[in-house]
Design a protein around this motif. Structure first.
Motif, PDB file in Angstrom:
ATOM      1  N   ILE A  63      51.069  65.463  66.424  1.00 28.68           N
ATOM      2  CA  ILE A  63      49.665  65.766  66.156  1.00 28.68           C
ATOM      3  C   ILE A  63      49.249  65.051  64.877  1.00 28.68           C
ATOM      4  O   ILE A  63      49.870  65.223  63.829  1.00 28.68           O
ATOM      5  N   ARG A  64      48.217  64.241  64.972  1.00 20.52           N
ATOM      6  CA  ARG A  64      47.733  63.522  63.796  1.00 20.52           C
ATOM      7  C   ARG A  64      46.802  64.424  62.998  1.00 20.52           C
ATOM      8  O   ARG A  64      45.846  64.979  63.537  1.00 20.52           O
ATOM      9  N   GLU A  65      47.097  64.575  61.715  1.00 23.58           N
ATOM     10  CA  GLU A  65      46.262  65.365  60.816  1.00 23.58           C
ATOM     11  C   GLU A  65      45.959  64.528  59.579  1.00 23.58           C
ATOM     12  O   GLU A  65      46.826  64.329  58.733  1.00 23.58           O
ATOM     13  N   LYS A  66      44.721  64.020  59.503  1.00 20.88           N
ATOM     14  CA  LYS A  66      44.297  63.165  58.400  1.00 20.88           C
ATOM     15  C   LYS A  66      45.235  61.973  58.257  1.00 20.88           C
ATOM     16  O   LYS A  66      45.278  61.116  59.115  1.00 20.88           O
ATOM     17  N   GLU A  67      46.031  61.927  57.195  1.00 19.09           N
ATOM     18  CA  GLU A  67      46.882  60.768  56.941  1.00 19.09           C
ATOM     19  C   GLU A  67      48.341  61.008  57.323  1.00 19.09           C
ATOM     20  O   GLU A  67      49.200  60.192  56.995  1.00 19.09           O
TER      21      GLU A  67
END
Length: 227
Positions: A63-67
């Motif tokens: 899961i991509r979260e911001k950076e």
């Protein structure tokens, strides 16, 4: 003394399962369902009870979260449905219980997912019961995580990707190795699919450092107006 058996398996809000409750017959139980329904996942939970079998590893969801990227142990999709259709989100704990196994001895083994943020994980079991049995694998390669060590600098064409996957499937069935680019390769066939996807994403689009390959253009890009 009768041999120990599995009487029941329940799973709740984990991976592709919402709520399931399976009561096993003492002689024969048949599991049927479409591809991706979770049949193999259920068998993985059961086979770890057999002698000389280890706990199966499951792939987490990136899961991509911001950076940054974190890995969810399987409840991410249902959590997203909660955000849309339910007013309250489930409470996350260090070890979230996702089900339990009930044995013919009436003992109960709780199943929970670990709190660790890793690509692969195993279910935590409150009991380690051994049951006499044997696991016979299907013809499909096991979906385990393989780190890619080779990405062709010129990209992988769809035909090359298919041929590589086909040859690895053949080698996997024959329990042999595949000769590629002057070296002998022993790789999970599913890793070949991952190699192709990365190649499409890199060389099908390109950037200021990588020139796109015309044959791969658009293979990874999602249409802005899908039909």
């Amino acid at each position: 003394m009768e041999d120990l058996l599995v009487d029941r398996l329940t799973l709740s809000r984990w991976r592709q399962f919402n709520e399931i409750d399976i009561e096993f017959h003492d002689r024969l139980t048949v599991l049927t369902g479409a591809n991706g329904a979770g049949k193999s996942t259920i068998l993985k939970i059961l086979k770890c009870h057999f002698p000389y079998e280890s706990d199966e590893k499951f792939l987490a969801t990136p899961i991509r979260e911001k950076e940054s990227i974190r890995f969810s142990p399987g409840n991410w999709l249902l959590t997203k449905f909660d955000e849309i259709f339910r007013p309250l989100k489930p409470v996350e704990t260090d070890q979230q219980k996702v089900g339990q196994v009930t044995y013919s001895s009436k003992n109960i083994c709780s199943l929970s997912v670990p709190a660790s943020d890793t690509m692969q994980y195993t279910l935590n079991r409150s009991l380690n019961q051994e049951i006499l049995g044997v696991s016979i694998r299907s013809h499909r390669p096991p979906p385990k995580y393989d780190q890619l060590k080779h990405i062709p600098v010129s990209g992988v064409s769809p035909r090359e990707a298919f041929q590589f996957y086909f040859e690895l499937e053949k080698a996997n069935a024959e329990q042999s190795v595949y000769h590629r680019d002057g070296v002998w390769v022993r790789m999970n066939p599913l890793a070949a699919l991952k190699e192709a996807i990365i190649s499409f994403a890199t060389f099908g689009v390109g950037n200021e450092h990588v020139k796109p390959v015309p044959e791969l253009a658009g293979l990874y890009k999602i249409p802005s107006n899908p039909q």
